[in-house]
Design a protein around this motif. Structure first.
Motif, PDB file in Angstrom:
ATOM      1  N   VAL A 205       0.853  -1.193   0.000  1.00 51.01           N
ATOM      2  CA  VAL A 205       0.000   0.000   0.000  1.00 51.01           C
ATOM      3  C   VAL A 205       0.884   1.237   0.000  1.00 51.01           C
ATOM      4  CG1 VAL A 205      -1.753   1.310   1.252  1.00 51.01           C
ATOM      5  CG2 VAL A 205      -1.853  -1.201   1.217  1.00 51.01           C
ATOM      6  N   LYS A 206       1.887   1.257   0.856  1.00 47.79           N
ATOM      7  CA  LYS A 206       2.785   2.408   0.971  1.00 47.79           C
ATOM      8  C   LYS A 206       3.586   2.626  -0.313  1.00 47.79           C
ATOM      9  CE  LYS A 206       5.024   2.429   4.929  1.00 47.79           C
ATOM     10  NZ  LYS A 206       5.732   1.908   6.140  1.00 47.79           N
ATOM     11  N   ALA A 207       3.829   1.535  -1.045  1.00 42.46           N
ATOM     12  CA  ALA A 207       4.581   1.641  -2.298  1.00 42.46           C
ATOM     13  C   ALA A 207       3.695   2.070  -3.468  1.00 42.46           C
ATOM     14  CB  ALA A 207       5.239   0.308  -2.623  1.00 42.46           C
ATOM     15  N   GLY A 208       2.392   2.206  -3.231  1.00 39.75           N
ATOM     16  CA  GLY A 208       1.501   2.690  -4.282  1.00 39.75           C
ATOM     17  C   GLY A 208       0.727   1.626  -5.029  1.00 39.75           C
ATOM     18  N   ALA A 209       0.826   0.358  -4.609  1.00 43.71           N
ATOM     19  CA  ALA A 209       0.080  -0.704  -5.278  1.00 43.71           C
ATOM     20  C   ALA A 209      -1.413  -0.574  -4.959  1.00 43.71           C
ATOM     21  CB  ALA A 209       0.586  -2.066  -4.837  1.00 43.71           C
ATOM     22  N   ASP A 210      -2.228  -1.106  -5.840  1.00 39.30           N
ATOM     23  CA  ASP A 210      -3.685  -1.038  -5.676  1.00 39.30           C
ATOM     24  C   ASP A 210      -4.123  -2.147  -4.717  1.00 39.30           C
ATOM     25  OD1 ASP A 210      -6.311  -0.347  -5.930  1.00 39.30           O
ATOM     26  OD2 ASP A 210      -6.555  -1.094  -7.984  1.00 39.30           O
ATOM     27  N   VAL A 211      -3.811  -1.941  -3.446  1.00 39.79           N
ATOM     28  CA  VAL A 211      -4.049  -2.943  -2.400  1.00 39.79           C
ATOM     29  C   VAL A 211      -4.753  -2.290  -1.224  1.00 39.79           C
ATOM     30  CG1 VAL A 211      -2.953  -4.582  -0.807  1.00 39.79           C
ATOM     31  CG2 VAL A 211      -1.983  -4.226  -3.082  1.00 39.79           C
ATOM     32  N   ILE A 212      -5.677  -3.016  -0.639  1.00 43.18           N
ATOM     33  CA  ILE A 212      -6.342  -2.609   0.600  1.00 43.18           C
ATOM     34  C   ILE A 212      -6.051  -3.676   1.642  1.00 43.18           C
ATOM     35  CG2 ILE A 212      -8.550  -2.156   1.733  1.00 43.18           C
ATOM     36  CD1 ILE A 212      -9.651  -1.487  -1.112  1.00 43.18           C
ATOM     37  N   VAL A 213      -5.606  -3.276   2.831  1.00 38.66           N
ATOM     38  CA  VAL A 213      -5.327  -4.208   3.925  1.00 38.66           C
ATOM     39  C   VAL A 213      -6.303  -3.931   5.059  1.00 38.66           C
ATOM     40  CG1 VAL A 213      -3.650  -4.965   5.648  1.00 38.66           C
ATOM     41  CG2 VAL A 213      -2.899  -4.430   3.318  1.00 38.66           C
ATOM     42  N   CYS A 214      -6.954  -4.983   5.549  1.00 34.78           N
ATOM     43  CA  CYS A 214      -7.871  -4.845   6.676  1.00 34.78           C
ATOM     44  C   CYS A 214      -7.305  -5.533   7.904  1.00 34.78           C
ATOM     45  CB  CYS A 214      -9.238  -5.435   6.337  1.00 34.78           C
ATOM     46  SG  CYS A 214     -10.189  -4.406   5.203  1.00 34.78           S
ATOM     47  N   ARG A 215      -7.469  -4.900   9.046  1.00 33.07           N
ATOM     48  CA  ARG A 215      -7.044  -5.437  10.338  1.00 33.07           C
ATOM     49  C   ARG A 215      -8.203  -5.303  11.339  1.00 33.07           C
ATOM     50  NH1 ARG A 215      -1.353  -5.136  11.267  1.00 33.07           N
ATOM     51  NH2 ARG A 215      -0.296  -5.946   9.419  1.00 33.07           N
ATOM     52  N   THR A 216      -8.054  -5.949  12.485  1.00 28.04           N
ATOM     53  CA  THR A 216      -9.120  -5.930  13.487  1.00 28.04           C
ATOM     54  C   THR A 216      -8.550  -5.930  14.896  1.00 28.04           C
ATOM     55  OG1 THR A 216     -11.104  -7.088  14.254  1.00 28.04           O
ATOM     56  CG2 THR A 216      -9.281  -8.465  13.510  1.00 28.04           C
ATOM     57  N   PHE A 217      -9.325  -5.415  15.834  1.00 32.65           N
ATOM     58  CA  PHE A 217      -9.011  -5.511  17.257  1.00 32.65           C
ATOM     59  C   PHE A 217      -9.681  -6.723  17.890  1.00 32.65           C
ATOM     60  CE2 PHE A 217      -7.811  -1.174  16.440  1.00 32.65           C
ATOM     61  CZ  PHE A 217      -6.816  -0.896  17.362  1.00 32.65           C
ATOM     62  N   SER A 218     -10.352  -7.547  17.080  1.00 34.18           N
ATOM     63  CA  SER A 218     -11.121  -8.674  17.615  1.00 34.18           C
ATOM     64  C   SER A 218     -10.256  -9.837  18.064  1.00 34.18           C
ATOM     65  CB  SER A 218     -12.115  -9.177  16.563  1.00 34.18           C
ATOM     66  OG  SER A 218     -13.092  -8.213  16.277  1.00 34.18           O
ATOM     67  N   LYS A 219      -9.063  -9.997  17.515  1.00 33.58           N
ATOM     68  CA  LYS A 219      -8.294 -11.218  17.737  1.00 33.58           C
ATOM     69  C   LYS A 219      -7.227 -11.039  18.815  1.00 33.58           C
ATOM     70  CE  LYS A 219     -11.005 -12.708  14.596  1.00 33.58           C
ATOM     71  NZ  LYS A 219     -12.192 -13.480  15.009  1.00 33.58           N
ATOM     72  N   ILE A 220      -6.036 -10.589  18.463  1.00 37.89           N
ATOM     73  CA  ILE A 220      -4.987 -10.515  19.472  1.00 37.89           C
ATOM     74  C   ILE A 220      -5.362  -9.549  20.604  1.00 37.89           C
ATOM     75  CG2 ILE A 220      -3.629  -8.686  18.373  1.00 37.89           C
ATOM     76  CD1 ILE A 220      -1.113 -10.320  19.253  1.00 37.89           C
ATOM     77  N   TYR A 221      -6.169  -8.531  20.298  1.00 40.98           N
ATOM     78  CA  TYR A 221      -6.551  -7.566  21.326  1.00 40.98           C
ATOM     79  C   TYR A 221      -7.730  -8.060  22.176  1.00 40.98           C
ATOM     80  CZ  TYR A 221      -3.546  -4.085  19.111  1.00 40.98           C
ATOM     81  OH  TYR A 221      -2.468  -3.401  18.607  1.00 40.98           O
ATOM     82  N   GLY A 222      -8.384  -9.150  21.781  1.00 39.95           N
ATOM     83  CA  GLY A 222      -9.473  -9.706  22.565  1.00 39.95           C
ATOM     84  C   GLY A 222     -10.681  -8.793  22.669  1.00 39.95           C
ATOM     85  N   MET A 223     -11.025  -8.108  21.576  1.00 33.39           N
ATOM     86  CA  MET A 223     -12.105  -7.127  21.611  1.00 33.39           C
ATOM     87  C   MET A 223     -13.209  -7.443  20.610  1.00 33.39           C
ATOM     88  SD  MET A 223      -9.877  -3.600  22.071  1.00 33.39           S
ATOM     89  CE  MET A 223     -11.159  -2.675  21.234  1.00 33.39           C
ATOM     90  N   ALA A 224     -13.495  -8.722  20.385  1.00 31.64           N
ATOM     91  CA  ALA A 224     -14.474  -9.103  19.359  1.00 31.64           C
ATOM     92  C   ALA A 224     -15.822  -8.429  19.572  1.00 31.64           C
ATOM     93  CB  ALA A 224     -14.639 -10.625  19.330  1.00 31.64           C
ATOM     94  N   GLY A 225     -16.277  -8.348  20.811  1.00 27.76           N
ATOM     95  CA  GLY A 225     -17.579  -7.757  21.082  1.00 27.76           C
ATOM     96  C   GLY A 225     -17.595  -6.246  21.094  1.00 27.76           C
TER      97      GLY A 225
END
Length: 359
Positions: A205-225
């Motif tokens: 993404v930082k290099a300008g490619a047509d990419v979208i990255v999604c992340r979540t706080f549900s897993k390692i952060y234990g915040m699914a709810g």
């Protein structure tokens, strides 16, 4: 056993007189939903408590603060960050935005809830079968790409298989297909992999490619709810995602918890260690039962079994909740890491139930 303190267990889950409204039922080992019961972090819990009285207000400044924090860590601008009600919202928004321009190309087996949502809105999805070893068929997906495809959607590591696409292979694939279609990479489990930074595609993404990255706080952060997730993309792509979001401002408790724990390294280290310990316990039980499992880089394991639904039902009779078959794929059983005592119940039950069911 892990030295991780069970700081997040509430009175409702430790000594409840009545069935709790959230989380596992009384006596249930909940190992079916890829949750992390060791979160939220103590820092997150304090933040929720301290800010709850501000729940009468909209959350513009908190939203902006978390956006800036994510942007700073990842070396992008705030305009490149989109926060949603869990990563589900930003994934669904992307599926809608790009699906209105063309079809979505994806593996036959992955966490496709968001693609199913798009399909219910009349958007077409093209699914490519996995390889024989259950890995994502990148050559097959590249061959299936044509002018009708607007977006290529991948989950890495994949859910439900738990398998990681080697970063060099994924980046070569993205270099091949991204000039023709936007690539959406769901990295919900990235922080649980052996080398999170190397396994991510945020650098593209930082290099300008047509990419979208999604992340979540549900897993390692234990915040699914608590429902906080985000996307990192170009400013143009981020704008397209925002234009299809259904909510604004965010959940105050979730935002406060995310801000407080985003850089909480001690908790993140403990959380990851607990997940890895539980995963090793599961794989040990799989071997003891004479079964095999796919290599996992997540907080769940995909175990090869003769009948996933039969195992699910037998485990349920013992108060242990795991996943059954995914559609017609009845030869694999997914079990998530959870509280150590619950994983221990699964580990003790698996050899016994396997012998009883299949000899």
């Amino acid at each position: 056993m892990s030295a991780l303190p069970l700081h997040s267990l509430s009175a409702a889950t430790t000594a409840a007189a009545v069935e709790p409204d959230f989380g596992p039922k009384i006596g249930q080992a909940l190992l079916s939903r890829n949750e992390n019961p060791y979160g939220p972090a103590p820092s997150a819990l304090r933040a929720i408590s301290e800010t709850a009285k501000m729940g009468c207000y909209y959350n513009d400044r908190g939203h902006a603060k978390l956006t800036a924090m994510i942007a700073e860590r990842n070396g992008v601008t705030p305009a490149q960050v989109v926060i949603g009600e869990g990563s589900t919202e930003v994934l669904c928004a992307a599926a809608l935005a790009w699906g209105r321009k063309g079809s979505i190309l994806a593996p036959a087996l992955f966490w496709d809830t968001t693609v199913q949502y798009a399909e219910r809105q009349g958007i077409k999805a093209v699914r490519v079968p996995l390889m024989d070893d259950m890995s994502v068929n990148l050559p097959g997906m590249a061959a299936a790409l044509d002018d009708s495809v607007a977006m290529v959607h991948i989950c890495n590591p994949n859910n439900p298989t738990g398998m990681l696409i080697p970063p060099a292979e994924l980046k070569a694939f993205i270099a091949q297909v991204s000039p023709k279609a936007t690539v959406l990479v769901d990295e919900a489990y990235n922080e649980l992999t052996d080398r999170p930074d190397d396994n991510s595609t945020i650098d593209l993404v930082k290099a300008g490619a047509d990419v979208i990255v999604c992340r979540t706080f549900s897993k390692i952060y234990g915040m699914a709810g608590l429902r906080v997730g985000y996307a990192i993309a170009s400013e143009e792509n981020a704008g397209k995602i925002r234009s299809h979001q259904m909510s604004f401002g965010g959940n105050l408790g979730g935002l406060a918890a995310a801000i407080a724990s985003y850089n909480d390294t001690p908790f993140l280290d403990q959380s990851r260690a607990a997940v890895l310990e539980a995963r090793e316990m599961i794989t040990g039980a799989v071997a003891k039962a004479g079964l095999t499992a796919l290599p996992s880089q997540t907080n769940f394991v995909f175990v090869k079994v003769p009948d996933a639904n039969a195992l699910r039902d037998a485990m349920a009779a013992s108060g242990i909740s795991i996943r059954g078959a995914y559609g017609s794929l009845n030869g694999f059983s997914r079990v998530s890491t959870g509280k150590m005592e619950d994983v221990a119940r699964y580990a003790a039950a698996l050899p016994e139930l396997s012998a009883k069911l299949w000899g």
